[in-house]
Design a protein around this motif. Sequence first.
Motif, PDB file in Angstrom:
ATOM      1  N   GLY A   1      -5.631  10.449  -1.378  1.00 16.87           N
ATOM      2  CA  GLY A   1      -7.070  10.463  -1.594  1.00 16.87           C
ATOM      3  C   GLY A   1      -7.735   9.112  -1.732  1.00 16.87           C
ATOM      4  N   ALA A   2      -6.975   8.021  -1.648  1.00 14.33           N
ATOM      5  CA  ALA A   2      -7.589   6.694  -1.753  1.00 14.33           C
ATOM      6  C   ALA A   2      -8.485   6.438  -0.548  1.00 14.33           C
ATOM      7  CB  ALA A   2      -6.512   5.623  -1.857  1.00 14.33           C
ATOM      8  N   GLU A   3      -9.515   5.633  -0.741  1.00 17.85           N
ATOM      9  CA  GLU A   3     -10.503   5.388   0.306  1.00 17.85           C
ATOM     10  C   GLU A   3     -11.017   3.953   0.230  1.00 17.85           C
ATOM     11  OE1 GLU A   3     -14.591   7.134  -1.028  1.00 17.85           O
ATOM     12  OE2 GLU A   3     -13.012   8.412  -1.914  1.00 17.85           O
ATOM     13  N   MET A   4     -11.671   3.520   1.296  1.00 17.41           N
ATOM     14  CA  MET A   4     -12.254   2.190   1.337  1.00 17.41           C
ATOM     15  C   MET A   4     -13.676   2.222   0.785  1.00 17.41           C
ATOM     16  SD  MET A   4     -10.309  -0.232   2.541  1.00 17.41           S
ATOM     17  CE  MET A   4      -8.885  -0.564   3.604  1.00 17.41           C
TER      18      MET A   4
ATOM     19  N   CYS B   1      -6.506   0.051  -5.613  1.00 14.02           N
ATOM     20  CA  CYS B   1      -5.239  -0.013  -4.874  1.00 14.02           C
ATOM     21  C   CYS B   1      -5.171  -1.267  -4.006  1.00 14.02           C
ATOM     22  CB  CYS B   1      -5.078   1.225  -3.999  1.00 14.02           C
ATOM     23  SG  CYS B   1      -5.240   2.795  -4.892  1.00 14.02           S
ATOM     24  N   GLN B   2      -6.241  -2.045  -3.994  1.00 15.99           N
ATOM     25  CA  GLN B   2      -6.346  -3.341  -3.325  1.00 15.99           C
ATOM     26  C   GLN B   2      -6.368  -3.234  -1.809  1.00 15.99           C
ATOM     27  OE1 GLN B   2      -3.226  -5.688  -5.175  1.00 15.99           O
ATOM     28  NE2 GLN B   2      -4.465  -6.024  -6.996  1.00 15.99           N
ATOM     29  N   VAL B   3      -5.235  -2.946  -1.188  1.00 10.97           N
ATOM     30  CA  VAL B   3      -5.185  -2.906   0.276  1.00 10.97           C
ATOM     31  C   VAL B   3      -4.608  -1.564   0.741  1.00 10.97           C
ATOM     32  CG1 VAL B   3      -5.006  -5.406   0.556  1.00 10.97           C
ATOM     33  CG2 VAL B   3      -2.925  -4.059   0.282  1.00 10.97           C
ATOM     34  N   TYR B   4      -4.929  -1.190   1.958  1.00 14.66           N
ATOM     35  CA  TYR B   4      -4.576   0.138   2.501  1.00 14.66           C
ATOM     36  C   TYR B   4      -3.074   0.361   2.602  1.00 14.66           C
ATOM     37  CZ  TYR B   4      -3.919   3.963   5.788  1.00 14.66           C
ATOM     38  OH  TYR B   4      -3.511   5.131   6.374  1.00 14.66           O
ATOM     39  N   THR B   5      -2.648   1.528   2.178  1.00 18.35           N
ATOM     40  CA  THR B   5      -1.315   2.033   2.502  1.00 18.35           C
ATOM     41  C   THR B   5      -1.450   3.505   2.875  1.00 18.35           C
ATOM     42  OG1 THR B   5      -0.716   2.802   0.269  1.00 18.35           O
ATOM     43  CG2 THR B   5      -0.239   0.496   0.785  1.00 18.35           C
TER      44      THR B   5
ATOM     45  N   SER C   1      -9.929 -11.670  -2.148  1.00 20.41           N
ATOM     46  CA  SER C   1     -11.006 -10.751  -2.512  1.00 20.41           C
ATOM     47  C   SER C   1     -11.454 -10.051  -1.228  1.00 20.41           C
ATOM     48  CB  SER C   1     -12.184 -11.498  -3.152  1.00 20.41           C
ATOM     49  OG  SER C   1     -13.200 -10.572  -3.519  1.00 20.41           O
ATOM     50  N   PRO C   2     -10.808  -8.932  -0.872  1.00 17.91           N
ATOM     51  CA  PRO C   2     -11.118  -8.245   0.392  1.00 17.91           C
ATOM     52  C   PRO C   2     -12.577  -7.807   0.470  1.00 17.91           C
ATOM     53  CG  PRO C   2      -9.089  -7.406  -0.587  1.00 17.91           C
ATOM     54  CD  PRO C   2      -9.741  -8.257  -1.624  1.00 17.91           C
ATOM     55  N   HIS C   3     -13.130  -7.868   1.668  1.00 15.80           N
ATOM     56  CA  HIS C   3     -14.515  -7.440   1.859  1.00 15.80           C
ATOM     57  C   HIS C   3     -14.652  -5.935   1.665  1.00 15.80           C
ATOM     58  CE1 HIS C   3     -15.746 -11.417   3.198  1.00 15.80           C
ATOM     59  NE2 HIS C   3     -14.634 -11.458   3.907  1.00 15.80           N
ATOM     60  N   GLU C   4     -13.582  -5.201   1.942  1.00 16.28           N
ATOM     61  CA  GLU C   4     -13.508  -3.777   1.608  1.00 16.28           C
ATOM     62  C   GLU C   4     -12.310  -3.568   0.698  1.00 16.28           C
ATOM     63  OE1 GLU C   4     -15.403  -0.885   4.842  1.00 16.28           O
ATOM     64  OE2 GLU C   4     -13.520  -1.798   5.504  1.00 16.28           O
ATOM     65  N   ARG C   5     -12.488  -2.692  -0.272  1.00 12.48           N
ATOM     66  CA  ARG C   5     -11.442  -2.464  -1.264  1.00 12.48           C
ATOM     67  C   ARG C   5     -10.911  -1.054  -1.108  1.00 12.48           C
ATOM     68  NH1 ARG C   5     -11.131  -6.980  -4.822  1.00 12.48           N
ATOM     69  NH2 ARG C   5      -9.524  -6.557  -6.353  1.00 12.48           N
ATOM     70  N   PHE C   6      -9.591  -0.899  -1.178  1.00 14.97           N
ATOM     71  CA  PHE C   6      -8.952   0.407  -1.101  1.00 14.97           C
ATOM     72  C   PHE C   6      -8.806   0.930  -2.523  1.00 14.97           C
ATOM     73  CE2 PHE C   6      -5.135   3.047   0.272  1.00 14.97           C
ATOM     74  CZ  PHE C   6      -5.885   3.905   1.066  1.00 14.97           C
ATOM     75  N   VAL C   7      -9.492   2.017  -2.842  1.00 20.38           N
ATOM     76  CA  VAL C   7      -9.531   2.498  -4.221  1.00 20.38           C
ATOM     77  C   VAL C   7      -9.293   4.004  -4.268  1.00 20.38           C
ATOM     78  CG1 VAL C   7     -11.196   0.688  -4.836  1.00 20.38           C
ATOM     79  CG2 VAL C   7     -12.017   2.987  -4.252  1.00 20.38           C
ATOM     80  N   LEU C   8      -8.963   4.461  -5.466  1.00 20.39           N
ATOM     81  CA  LEU C   8      -8.794   5.895  -5.700  1.00 20.39           C
ATOM     82  C   LEU C   8      -9.665   6.298  -6.883  1.00 20.39           C
ATOM     83  CD1 LEU C   8      -7.318   8.600  -5.209  1.00 20.39           C
ATOM     84  CD2 LEU C   8      -5.513   7.789  -6.748  1.00 20.39           C
ATOM     85  N   TYR C   9     -10.562   7.229  -6.634  1.00 11.95           N
ATOM     86  CA  TYR C   9     -11.320   7.838  -7.735  1.00 11.95           C
ATOM     87  C   TYR C   9     -10.426   8.918  -8.344  1.00 11.95           C
ATOM     88  CZ  TYR C   9     -15.457   5.551  -5.790  1.00 11.95           C
ATOM     89  OH  TYR C   9     -16.364   4.622  -5.335  1.00 11.95           O
ATOM     90  N   PRO C  10     -10.113   8.841  -9.632  1.00 11.45           N
ATOM     91  CA  PRO C  10      -9.179   9.802 -10.234  1.00 11.45           C
ATOM     92  C   PRO C  10      -9.526  11.256  -9.957  1.00 11.45           C
ATOM     93  CG  PRO C  10      -9.561   8.017 -11.752  1.00 11.45           C
ATOM     94  CD  PRO C  10     -10.504   7.799 -10.607  1.00 11.45           C
ATOM     95  N   GLU C  11     -10.816  11.583  -9.949  1.00 11.42           N
ATOM     96  CA  GLU C  11     -11.211  12.976  -9.724  1.00 11.42           C
ATOM     97  C   GLU C  11     -11.012  13.405  -8.270  1.00 11.42           C
ATOM     98  OE1 GLU C  11     -14.961  10.499  -9.185  1.00 11.42           O
ATOM     99  OE2 GLU C  11     -13.183  10.523 -10.482  1.00 11.42           O
ATOM    100  N   LYS C  12     -10.774  12.464  -7.385  1.00 11.78           N
ATOM    101  CA  LYS C  12     -10.559  12.777  -5.973  1.00 11.78           C
ATOM    102  C   LYS C  12      -9.078  12.769  -5.588  1.00 11.78           C
ATOM    103  CE  LYS C  12     -15.013  11.095  -4.202  1.00 11.78           C
ATOM    104  NZ  LYS C  12     -15.654  10.199  -3.191  1.00 11.78           N
ATOM    105  N   LEU C  13      -8.210  12.628  -6.566  1.00 11.97           N
ATOM    106  CA  LEU C  13      -6.777  12.634  -6.294  1.00 11.97           C
ATOM    107  C   LEU C  13      -6.363  13.907  -5.569  1.00 11.97           C
ATOM    108  CD1 LEU C  13      -3.904  11.391  -6.829  1.00 11.97           C
ATOM    109  CD2 LEU C  13      -3.872  12.815  -8.894  1.00 11.97           C
TER     110      LEU C  13
END
Length: 209
Positions: A195-198, A184-188, A57-69
Motif C-alpha cells: 500500500g505504499a505510494e509516492m 519508506c524513502q524510496v520505492y520497493t 532528499s527525493p523530489h517524490e517520497r515513497f510513504v505508507l499511510y498506516p490506514e491504507k496498509l
Amino acid sequence: MIFRLDDKDIAFPPPELAEEDGLLAVGGDLSPARLLKAYSSGVFPWYSEETPVLWYSPHERFVLYPEKLRISKSMRQVLRSGKYRVTLDQAFEDVIEACSTVAREGQDGTWITQEMKEAYTRLHTLGFAHSVEVWENEELAGGLYGVSMGRVFCGESMFSRKSNASKTALAWLCQNSNYALIDCQVYTEHLGSMGAEMISRETYMTYLV
C-alpha cells in the motif's frame, strides 16, 4: 546542485535544490544533532563504505499511510495464528545488525556501515530511533528500525529470517502506533504491494511540522 556541508554547521541547504536523483549534499558527520536536523528537514543519509557521507532528499517520497496498509488474506492468517510475538525496542542493536547482514534478493551487500550502526544506536539511546522485533519462540525472526519525527516514522531498514516476519513488523507498526505517516524513502515492490505510494516532497514536509 550538490552542496558540501560544513564540519561545524549542521544546517542543510533547501531540499528543493537536490539533484534529480535526490542527492543534496556531501560531507559532514552522523552526530545526533546533525541527523536530527536532517530528518526534520526531510533529508536522510545514504552511502557506502567507499563514499563520503551522502545526503538525499527525493523530489517524490515513497510513504505508507498506516490506514491504507494492505494485508493479504494469507498474511491476515499469519497475524491471527500467533506464530510470531512482536516487541518494541527490546533488541535494537540486534535488529540493525541483522538489517546489515541478512541477504536480500536482488541486492549485493549493504549500505548500513559500521558508522551508521553506531550513529543510530546513539539515536536509540537518546529515544529517537526505535526498533520493532518479531520473534518465533526466542529467535529473532525479523524486524525493522527507523527514526521517530513526531507524526512521522522514518523507516530505515527491515529484515526477515522467516517467512512474512518483516511484514508482521510493518503491520504491527501501522496498527499499534500513532504515526500519521511511515516514510519508506524510496520505492520497493515489496512495500508497494502493501500500500505504499509516492507523494511530493511538499506534501511530505507538511507532516514534519
